[in-house]
Scaffold this active site. Structure first.
Site, PDB file in Angstrom:
ATOM      1  N   VAL A  67     -25.612   2.932  54.960  1.00 58.75           N
ATOM      2  CA  VAL A  67     -25.537   1.487  54.712  1.00 58.75           C
ATOM      3  C   VAL A  67     -24.939   1.165  53.354  1.00 58.75           C
ATOM      4  O   VAL A  67     -24.726   0.015  53.026  1.00 58.75           O
ATOM      5  CB  VAL A  67     -26.926   0.816  54.822  1.00 58.75           C
ATOM      6  N   GLY A  68     -24.676   2.171  52.558  1.00 65.75           N
ATOM      7  CA  GLY A  68     -24.060   1.915  51.262  1.00 65.75           C
ATOM      8  C   GLY A  68     -23.276   3.129  50.827  1.00 65.75           C
ATOM      9  O   GLY A  68     -23.655   4.263  51.131  1.00 65.75           O
ATOM     10  N   GLY A  70     -21.134   4.432  47.375  1.00 66.24           N
ATOM     11  CA  GLY A  70     -20.645   4.131  46.035  1.00 66.24           C
ATOM     12  C   GLY A  70     -20.173   5.395  45.348  1.00 66.24           C
ATOM     13  O   GLY A  70     -20.240   6.478  45.924  1.00 66.24           O
ATOM     14  N   TYR A  72     -21.547   6.562  42.768  1.00 71.36           N
ATOM     15  CA  TYR A  72     -22.718   7.224  42.222  1.00 71.36           C
ATOM     16  C   TYR A  72     -23.615   7.781  43.326  1.00 71.36           C
ATOM     17  O   TYR A  72     -24.116   8.899  43.233  1.00 71.36           O
ATOM     18  CB  TYR A  72     -23.487   6.239  41.355  1.00 71.36           C
ATOM     19  N   ALA A  73     -23.782   6.992  44.380  1.00 70.47           N
ATOM     20  CA  ALA A  73     -24.696   7.425  45.428  1.00 70.47           C
ATOM     21  C   ALA A  73     -24.305   6.824  46.771  1.00 70.47           C
ATOM     22  O   ALA A  73     -23.645   5.787  46.835  1.00 70.47           O
ATOM     23  CB  ALA A  73     -26.122   7.008  45.079  1.00 70.47           C
ATOM     24  N   VAL A  75     -26.095   5.550  50.421  1.00 72.33           N
ATOM     25  CA  VAL A  75     -27.415   5.139  50.867  1.00 72.33           C
ATOM     26  C   VAL A  75     -27.469   5.158  52.396  1.00 72.33           C
ATOM     27  O   VAL A  75     -26.553   4.669  53.061  1.00 72.33           O
ATOM     28  CB  VAL A  75     -27.772   3.739  50.337  1.00 72.33           C
ATOM     29  N   ASP A 188     -34.072  -2.544  32.828  1.00 73.57           N
ATOM     30  CA  ASP A 188     -32.973  -3.126  33.598  1.00 73.57           C
ATOM     31  C   ASP A 188     -33.510  -4.088  34.654  1.00 73.57           C
ATOM     32  O   ASP A 188     -33.145  -4.001  35.826  1.00 73.57           O
ATOM     33  CB  ASP A 188     -32.127  -2.025  34.242  1.00 73.57           C
TER      34      ASP A 188
END
Lengths: 403, 404
Positions: A67-68, A70, A72-73, A75, A188
């Site tokens: 579902v994601g 990027g 970096y990661a 998902v 953050d």
């Protein structure tokens, strides 16, 4: 209210509390524990080399769909192998050829913090395992109802009131208090790191910038926290700071919930720091003794006096007088005068009308699973992907509101 | 929520706290599994080596030795003897732990980083054996990992230069170590609480301490009692041992001396023994203080709980048993003995893990290749998953209507 701060029994001493207690005989809460031995904390686990422990972990989870994606990661949504109806999110950290020093700091920070934190308003980390090519997989709680930013920004479809704001803020403040109680700074906090679970519960996520409270002499880095939510001491490059850095961010979220756009915006760090000065008031030795000693403090060209209550009442009247008091306590320029996360929870606003909405009654539009995927794939401190940020980049001229 | 509840939620409690018995059996089990693997590998290798055609591949003296064993026919007993024993393996780990402390001291790193690194090493060797991962290859990577988790942030290049190792030697085992730590990086140290105790003792000496409810004394009364405390008679402090602390400055000197001694114990002995596995940070801290100044610490404890509290004897017992371990100290073998153990280890190492750097490189290369073919891999996995899901269903018979 098992997680209520009022149950802590810490004496209000300014030295570190060092009450000793015996190691409790209770069995640990982990589900796979078979500890029954009464006066001993732990029975021996079956001996296993760690490689097989890892494989065992890996087999407990099933990835279903991505579902994601990027840099970096990635998902995935998945489920427990033992319980197909219990969904999970799996954040697979990409092997990063750019970072030359091994496992990245973001990953280490996130894992370190989440392994220690178990709270209904903090995204649960069920497990960490590695797949065969040294990819780290973080098995996280499934949050299919998007994030708070989606709700805030969707002004056409999502309508909410003070009771809803109080409910979300209550959940956020409990999460932040719990982090601090565990000596962890989040660093953050912002609406798109606040995910919404299936039942409407708000979950603080993305601990990629989190760290433990430093020892008194240790220096910490200041370039933390996404710009709009960053407290003034970090703009001035303070190297020693405390939990109240998070409280400032919480104040920003509270303001944004009402305004439905970020309260303090700037295109650069300097612009944002100036915006704080214009919006909240200019930090000076009078309102913040010692501020001029901070490395990046710039003597202001024009000093804006610290805003008083009427200014806030104009903008945030819907919160009521005590809600505004609470917000102002989070926007104290001097970190030593800012409310701590515990003081925030002790504020009278929570006791007053309206009562916070029940979580199942909260507005639940949000962007769903894709938003979760988008949020989780990010590295700490990053703003959301272009498209989403552009839609929301609105400005407000606070200068015109003065008087 | 109490401090106890916070601590019980920590990974240090959930995963890394044991009874002495559980700890011993965990280590024994790990050693047995690793030794078994080495022995089994050797047996199968010997079978191969005994066939002349495969002999050319035998690496070093190892191969020759095993060849001899094999020709002897019954070599089982010889194999067992050759392997490091459980006790020897632990001695080797302890020895390298002391080397790790030396390295951290040499780097002049904060105590927290050192303490975390040491605890990582000891945790790692609960579910890994030196037979598989010799400590000499693990300590430098582990110290670097602690450098990151404790936010010390020395760059790899700087560290590699100072630690006299290559980048690869430091990075290759990082993942292995993290896995062995079960990806729990937080360590709670008794060192952290000690300055708090020191400050509390100082304010007790000043008569300005905030007294906990239930203790039933005023700050002034506590100050008087503190002044009247005898010195530790066992300590050979010469003439001063018999004297009583007469005034606040000398009392503060006494507290400071105890603090320094306790701090030293927590930075050395506590890191080289099993106390972290067996006791809570506050128990360890109190034990270190107890060793430094028994009357002072015993008194300090009474300011923490009402005198009649049933917990007091239990807490005392825990602190005293922890102090016994600290007093006995670690048993670090001599350099000569360590060399002997190392030589022995070289003969019985897990042959699959000889070259961690090479293994790591191979893994990462595979990783990149896999990234390229992600889609096909994903597709294949999806098919496999669906297949297994179908099989799962079929186990209970097909769902009605689904098959059409």
């Amino acid at each position: 209210m098992a997680m209520s701060p009022t149950e802590t029994v810490a004496p209000s001493s300014n030295t570190k509390n060092t009450v000793v207690r015996t190691k409790p005989p209770k069995a640990p809460q982990t589900s796979n524990s078979s500890a029954t031995n009464h006066d001993k904390p732990r029975t021996a686990p079956a001996p296993q080399l760690f490689e097989s422990l890892n494989d065992e972990e890996k087999r407990k989870y099933v990835k279903d769909k991505q579902v994601g994606k990027g840099t970096y990661a990635d998902v995935f949504v998945g489920h427990f192998a033992s319980s197909p109806s219990t969904k999970i999110a799996i954040k697979k950290i990409r092997f990063n050829a750019d970072f030359k020093d091994g496992i990245s700091m973001d990953t280490i920070r996130e894992i370190r913090a989440l392994q220690e934190l178990r709270h209904p308003n903090i995204i649960a980390l069920y497990s960490v395992f590695s797949s065969k090519n040294q990819n780290l997989n973080l098995v996280l709680e499934y949050c299919p109802r998007g994030d708070l930013m989606e709700l805030i920004r969707d002004t056409d479809n999502v309508h909410y009131g003070t009771a809803d704001i109080k409910a979300w803020m209550g959940m956020l403040c409990r999460a932040v208090w719990f982090c601090h109680e565990n000596f962890i700074l989040h660093r953050d906090i912002k609406p798109n790191n606040l995910l919404i679970a299936a039942d409407g519960e708000l979950k603080l996520a993305d601990f990629g910038l989190a760290r433990s409270f430093a020892e008194p002499e240790t220096r910490m880095t200041y370039n933390m926290t996404t710009r709009f939510y960053r407290p003034p001491e970090l703009f001035y490059q303070a190297r020693h700071y405390s939990g109240v850095v998070d409280v400032w961010s919480v104040g920003c979220v509270m303001a944004e919930l009402v305004l439905r756009f970020p309260f303090i915006q700037g295109d650069t760090d300097i612009e944002t720091a100036n915006k704080i000065s214009e919006t909240i008031g200019t930090p000076t030795e009078d309102n913040w003794p010692g501020v001029t000693q901070l490395k990046a403090y710039l003597a202001p060209t024009n000093v804006v006096p610290v805003k008083r209550k009427p200014f806030y009442m104009d903008l945030f009247s819907s919160l009521g007088s005590s809600g505004v008091d609470l917000m102002m306590s989070m926007f104290a320029l001097d970190p030593r005068k800012r409310a701590t996360s515990k003081q925030v929870l002790q504020h009278e606003w929570w006791q007053q009308e309206p009562r916070p909405s029940r979580k199942e009654d909260l507005p639940k539009r949000g962007g769903g699973v894709e938003v979760m995927g988008d949020d989780l794939k990010r590295r700490g401190g990053e703003l959301p992907a272009e498209g989403r940020a552009d839609k929301v980049a609105r400005k407000i001229d606070f200068g015109a509101m003065k008087k | 929520m109490t401090e106890d509840e916070v601590y019980r939620a920590s990974t240090q409690y959930r995963l890394w706290s044991f009874t002495p018995h559980a700890l011993a059996s965990l280590r024994a089990g790990t050693h047995a599994l690793a030794a078994e693997k080495v022995t089994a590998a050797r047996r199968s290798k010997r079978d191969v080596v005994s066939r002349p055609s495969a002999e050319g591949n035998g690496v070093d003296s190892n191969g020759a030795e095993e060849g001899r064993d094999a020709s002897g026919g019954v070599a089982n007993a010889a194999d067992e003897v050759e392997c490091l024993t459980l006790a020897e393996a632990q001695q080797l780990v302890d020895f390298y732990c002391s080397k790790a402390i030396e390295l951290c001291n040499h780097l002049k790193w904060p105590a927290a980083v050192k303490a975390t690194a040491l605890q990582y090493l000891r945790r790692f060797y609960l579910s890994a054996s030196p037979l598989t991962y010799p400590p000499s290859t693990i300590i430098k990577p582990t110290i670097f990992l602690a450098n990151k988790t404790e936010n010390h942030n020395l760059s790899l290049d700087e560290y590699a230069a100072k630690a006299k190792a290559t980048r690869d030697q430091i990075l290759a085992p990082e993942f292995i170590v993290s896995q062995g730590l079960r990806f729990t990086f937080d360590v709670r140290h008794p060192l952290r609480g000690l300055p708090g105790a020191y400050m509390e003792l100082l304010s007790l000496a000043d008569g300005t301490a905030e007294v906990l409810e239930g203790v039933g004394k005023t700050a002034e009364e506590l100050q008087e009692e503190l002044m009247a405390l005898p010195h530790d008679t066992k300590k050979a402090n010469g003439a001063s041992a018999a004297e009583k602390a007469a005034d606040v400055p000398s009392l503060k000197r006494r507290i400071h001396t105890a603090y320094i001694a306790a701090n030293k114990a927590l930075e050395t002995t506590a890191l080289l023994t099993d106390v972290y596995f067996l006791y809570t940070p506050s128990q360890i801290m109190f034990a270190a203080l107890l060793l430094a100044d028994t009357p002072l610490t015993t008194f300090y404890l009474t300011t923490k709980l009402p005198p009649a509290s049933p917990l007091l004897p239990r807490i005392r017992a825990a602190i005293e048993s922890c102090a016994r371990i600290l007093r006995a100290g670690p048993h670090i073998v001599s350099q000569a003995e360590a060399s002997r153990l190392k030589a022995k280890l070289e003969r019985c190492r897990d042959q699959d893990k000889l070259d961690l750097v090479g293994l790591d490189r191979a893994l990462k290369r595979d990783g990149r290749e896999e990234d390229v073919v992600t889609e096909s891999v994903a597709k294949r996995r999806k098919l496999e998953r669906e297949m297994s899901a179908r099989e799962g269903e079929e186990l209970f018979g097909p769902e009605i209507g689904r098959r059409a």
